[in-house]
Every structure is written in C-alpha cells, then in structure tokens.
Write an enzyme that holds these catalytic residues in place. Structure first.
Site, PDB file in Angstrom:
ATOM      1  N   LYS A   1       0.802  -1.228   0.000  1.00 25.01           N
ATOM      2  CA  LYS A   1       0.000   0.000   0.000  1.00 25.01           C
ATOM      3  C   LYS A   1       0.836   1.280   0.000  1.00 25.01           C
ATOM      4  CE  LYS A   1      -4.392  -1.657   1.843  1.00 25.01           C
ATOM      5  NZ  LYS A   1      -5.511  -1.346   2.760  1.00 25.01           N
TER       6      LYS A   1
ATOM      7  N   ASP B   1     -10.800   3.463   1.517  1.00 25.97           N
ATOM      8  CA  ASP B   1     -11.177   2.851   2.789  1.00 25.97           C
ATOM      9  C   ASP B   1     -12.098   3.754   3.606  1.00 25.97           C
ATOM     10  OD1 ASP B   1      -9.941   0.391   2.475  1.00 25.97           O
ATOM     11  OD2 ASP B   1      -8.047   1.073   3.327  1.00 25.97           O
TER      12      ASP B   1
END
Length: 288
Positions: free
Chosen positions: A74, A110
């Site tokens: 990420k 997210d």
C-alpha cells in the site's frame, strides 16, 4: 472469425498483494461483472515485493486498466504512480489504482467504505455528531479518523502504544486526541460511536476484552473485523441493546469507486452481494 477475436479486449483489473489467495475481492468484483453483464476480468495476482517494478512495467502491456492494492504494497506502489489523491495522502496509503488520461493515479477508498458501511447499516448514526472513540492506530484507524473528521466528529484515539496514537493524532491535528488504553473507561460515556480498528477479536487473534456498560444507550458499535462476522464485541453490544455494524460492509463499499473507474459503471452494494460473501466467510470460519 468469432466476435470475441475481432471485438475489443475485455478490460482487466487486479488485486495485488503477497500473499493474496485469501482475498475476497475477485468474488466481489466478479459478482458485479456478472450481474451487470459487463465483459471484464478481475483477478488476484501474488506479487512479491521484489517483483513490484516488473509488474508496473508490464501493467499496460497486459491490458490492465487498474486494480486494488493490499499488504504489503500500500505504500510501496506510490513511486510508480503519477499522482495520488487527497484521501491517500491523508491516510498515508494507496488501495486503488486507475488510469486517468493515460496516467496511473492512486487513491484510498477505505474511508469511503467505512462511511458507506455505517450509512447503510446504521442510518442516522452521525446525526448527533459528537465524539467517536477509535481503538487502534494502524492503517485502518487512519482511514476511520479521516472519515470521521469529514463528518464533523471529535475523535478519541485509544491505543496500547500511546506514542503511535500521539503520532497519528499529530498527523491529523485539531479534532483528534490520543489516549492510553487505561483511559478507555473514562472515554466511553461521551462516545456516540465506538470503532474497533484493531485485529483483536479476529479469527486466530486474542479477544477484544473491554466492558461496554459505560456506553450510552444511543451509541453505535462498529467492529471492522469481518472474520468472524459476529465478533464478541458486537455480541456484547447487542446484548446491551446497542446498534452494531460489522466489518464486511467496509470491504464491499470501498470496492465501489474502483470498479467505477475501471469498468465505467457504478455498482451497488446489494443484499445479494453481502449474502454471497457472508456465505463464503461462514463456510470458512470454524464454529460460525
């Protein structure tokens, strides 16, 4: 010559991680492709850290229009991108990549998934605003804090390593305070929302052992853990008559924006989609 040989090549999207076999993203995006009748492909690719440069070098040649990124990549993907969006900068991680004007752009969905889950399963949860207590200070906590600040909440960040919580609070600035785990009983009475972003309570992890008796009657409890779906924290909250939100919806809602970027259609998080993933989780969770 058949239509499939002469027509345009189906768009391809991916999820990369290492390991990746556990990912439910192919099931999720595959459901949308099928139900929407789209000619597309979404596949899991196990990419070791040392193979990341070669993956991005060949990305366009392999026909990919973008994809998802999970651990441990990420942060590592950022140097391969022309730009990252504001959410990715604030959260400090990229989980979604897409082509925009021929350039690779990275974002983080997210926070979108976190809010979409709460909005769907606990309508009006943010109507009173106020205080949210967030347990943990990792990547998921970053997304939750970013999301909660966007809805006007004050955030009390509680972590067993206070220095990590202080660093995260300093990153976001006004509206976020850091607290040691021992402060939790004193913080709960003012909370309108309690969020667990730790791995405690997850299958194979120690339980999250806290007492919810100090939470007010109207509070909402959100556990981002979704294996198992019904965690001890959520069961305790329901026993007190509190509204609860499990973690599966965050996975479902965070996927919406990426799918729209890659395949040009904005999908919906439906009961049928949730039931599909619930069944898979229960089938693979001992005692579920």
């Amino acid at each position: 010559m058949s239509v499939s040989q002469t027509g345009p090549r189906p768009k391809r999207a991916f999820v990369i991680g290492h390991p990746i076999a556990h990912s439910r993203s192919p099931m999720l995006h595959g459901h949308w492709l099928e139900t929407l009748g789209l000619a597309g492909v979404y596949e899991a690719r196990d990419v070791a850290p040392e193979a990341l440069p070669a993956f991005f070098e060949n990305l366009r040649a392999e026909g990919y229009v973008g994809g998802n990124v999970t651990v441990p990549h990420k942060l590592a993907v950022i140097p391969f991108l022309a730009e990252i969006d504001e959410a990715a900068r604030a959260i400090g991680a990229v989980n979604t990549i897409w082509l925009e004007g021929g350039r690779l752009v990275g974002g983080n969905t997210d926070a979108y998934g976190f809010l979409g889950n709460l909005d769907q399963l606990a309508p009006g949860w943010d109507a009173a605003g106020g205080v949210a207590v967030v347990l943990g200070a990792g990547g998921a906590a970053r997304a939750a804090v970013y999301a909660l600040l966007s809805r006007g909440f004050a955030v009390r960040l509680v972590n067993r390593t206070p220095a990590t919580a202080r660093d995260l609070a300093a990153h976001f600035g006004e509206g976020v305070t850091a607290h040691d785990w021992t402060a939790l009983p004193a913080l709960l009475p003012e909370a309108n929302l309690l969020v667990n972003t730790t791995s405690l309570g997850m299958l194979g992890k120690p339980p999250l052992d806290i007492d919810l008796t100090q939470l007010k009657a109207g509070a909402v409890v959100n556990d981002i853990v979704y294996v198992p779906l019904d965690t001890p924290l959520l069961r305790q909250a329901r026993a007190r008559g509190l509204r609860t939100v499990d973690g599966l919806g965050m996975l479902l809602h965070q996927a919406v924006a990426g799918f729209a970027h890659w395949f040009g259609v904005t999908p919906s998080v439906t009961p049928a989609l949730r039931a599909l993933l619930e069944a898979d989780i229960r089938a693979k969770t001992p005692g579920a």
